[in-house]
Design an enzyme around this catalytic site. Structure first.
Site, short mmCIF file in Angstrom:
data_model
loop_
_atom_site.label_atom_id
_atom_site.label_comp_id
_atom_site.label_asym_id
_atom_site.label_seq_id
_atom_site.Cartn_x
_atom_site.Cartn_y
_atom_site.Cartn_z
N SER A 117 0.84 -1.20 0.00
CA SER A 117 0.00 0.00 0.00
C SER A 117 0.88 1.25 0.00
CB SER A 117 -0.95 -0.05 1.20
OG SER A 117 -1.91 0.98 1.14
N ARG B 161 -11.82 7.12 9.33
CA ARG B 161 -11.62 5.66 9.33
C ARG B 161 -12.72 4.97 8.52
NH1 ARG B 161 -7.87 1.86 9.15
NH2 ARG B 161 -8.46 -0.05 10.22
N ASP C 29 -9.59 -3.68 -6.36
CA ASP C 29 -9.00 -2.57 -5.61
C ASP C 29 -9.36 -1.25 -6.29
OD1 ASP C 29 -7.42 -0.76 -4.23
OD2 ASP C 29 -5.64 -2.04 -4.21
N HIS D 123 -8.72 -3.62 -1.73
CA HIS D 123 -7.37 -3.20 -1.35
C HIS D 123 -6.86 -3.96 -0.13
CE1 HIS D 123 -3.86 -0.68 -1.05
NE2 HIS D 123 -4.17 -0.34 0.19
N ASP D 124 -7.73 -4.32 0.77
CA ASP D 124 -7.32 -5.03 1.99
C ASP D 124 -7.03 -6.50 1.77
OD1 ASP D 124 -7.07 -3.18 3.96
OD2 ASP D 124 -8.92 -3.68 5.03
#
Length: 373
Positions: free
Chosen positions: A145, A221, A319, A352-353
């Site tokens: 990342s 967040r 992503d 993305h995670d």
């Protein structure tokens, strides 16, 4: 504080790319495995925005790390073979000098007097840590990342210091969508009255009366978590399922759907665990980074200045923060620079995670690549 944490003192003053310098600065790091007598088995990991250097457990700190399933004896990053180093980014509050640290010139926290931070500064600080361990050339540099962008900076700024590279879900420059999201995250923090122009309570604990941007950090967040996963996963996990009536908030417009409750829980776990000013600085550094600066305005030419032997570039089709075409761009650029490049495009629904969740797929790719080095 982790008993496994070590520190590398940076040269003082430590010059910053965009002006200014830090005095008495340091970065935190942890290590696993043993450095070979020839010092040729070192593998450095550069992290995303929020993780600490605690990537995996160790005898000195048995708590699980953020990449626990990836690092260790017999795992994809095999500590029986590799001497693994994970450095906490300069500017992060997980042990490294950051805006919450004391400014030796004033005896007070830096706060917004901290110099403008770039990912080149993060890379240079990590290079100091590696050099202090007596390592001239890394066997492999892994960047995840934001850490993948820092890794590109590391290789551009320190040619010849890396033999192989693993690029994980990253980008050679921030695209407008990623910049827009991070801009909103920063705005949410700055517009929270509790941010107090950066002068909030640095150690609020659980105090309800603390001056702190709880709402801003919570929204930041939540925005992040939304972009870290894919619409496919949101649909599959939550659909339009509502909370039971006794779980709903009574006030108008309160949390009603399961997905809202999930985001709220993530935010509550994060809000007071990361310094807001550090978040702002690292977020902006991610937006500023651009490989094209090293290629006369061309990303392709910038990447062609990176001289390594081998590379593995991994991306995920779902992503939206670091799209797959940016991973392809990195792979092609490194290939044109003369590296033997493997490109792996995964279809993981986690977005993305995925590198933190789909360990089986990433272990297969990373372990296979490292096994051929």
């Amino acid at each position: 504080m982790s008993d496994a944490r070590r520190y590398a003192d940076l040269p003082s003053p430590f010059p910053m790319k965009r002006g200014g310098a830090l005095a008495g600065a340091r970065v935190a790091y942890e290590t696993w495995g043993a450095l070979a007598p020839a010092r040729d088995n070192a593998l450095l990991i550069l992290t995303g925005l929020s993780p600490s250097a605690h990537a995996a457990s160790s005898p000195d700190d048995p708590s699980p790390g953020w990449w626990e399933a990836m690092i260790g004896p017999g795992k994809a990053i095999d500590t029986d073979r590799w001497f693994v180093i994970c450095v906490n980014s300069l500017g992060s509050d997980k042990g490294s000098t950051c805006p919450a640290s004391t400014n030796p010139a004033t005896g007070e926290p830096y706060r917004l007097d901290f110099p403008e931070l770039s990912l080149e500064d993060v890379a240079n600080a990590a290079h100091v840590a590696v050099s202090q361990l007596g390592i001239d050339r890394l066997a492999c540099l892994v960047g995840c990342s934001m850490g993948g962008m820092s890794a590109l900076a590391y290789m551009l700024l320190h040619p010849g210091s890396v033999r192989a590279h693993i690029s994980v879900d990253t980008a050679p420059q921030a695209q407008p969508f990623a910049i827009a999201i991070r801009s909103l995250q920063r705005e949410a923090i700055r517009l929270d009255p509790g941010w107090a122009r950066g002068t909030y309570d640095l150690h609020p604990g659980d105090r309800a009366d603390a001056t702190y941007p709880d709402a801003g950090m919570s929204i930041a967040r939540k925005l992040g978590v939304i972009t870290y996963r894919s619409a496919m996963e949101w649909n599959g996990r939550f659909a339009r399922i509502r909370l039971d009536s006794d779980q709903r908030e009574e006030h108008p417009f309160g949390v009603e759907f399961q997905v809202e409750s999930y985001l709220q829980a993530h935010a509550e776990r994060f809000v007071r665990t990361f310094d807001p000013n550090s978040y702002l600085y690292l977020s902006r550094a991610s937006d500023w980074f651009d490989v094209a600066e090293y290629g006369h305005g061309s990303v392709r030419e910038g990447l062609r200045r990176i001289c390594i032997e081998q590379a593995l570039v991994i991306g995920v089709s779902t992503d939206i923060l670091f799209p797959l075409e940016q991973q392809e761009q990195i792979a092609e650029g490194l290939r044109e620079a003369g590296a033997d490049v493997e490109f792996v495009a995964l279809d993981s629904p986690q977005g993305h995670d995925a590198f933190l969740v789909d360990i089986e797929s990433y272990s297969r790719a990373i372990g296979g690549f490292l096994g051929r080095l």
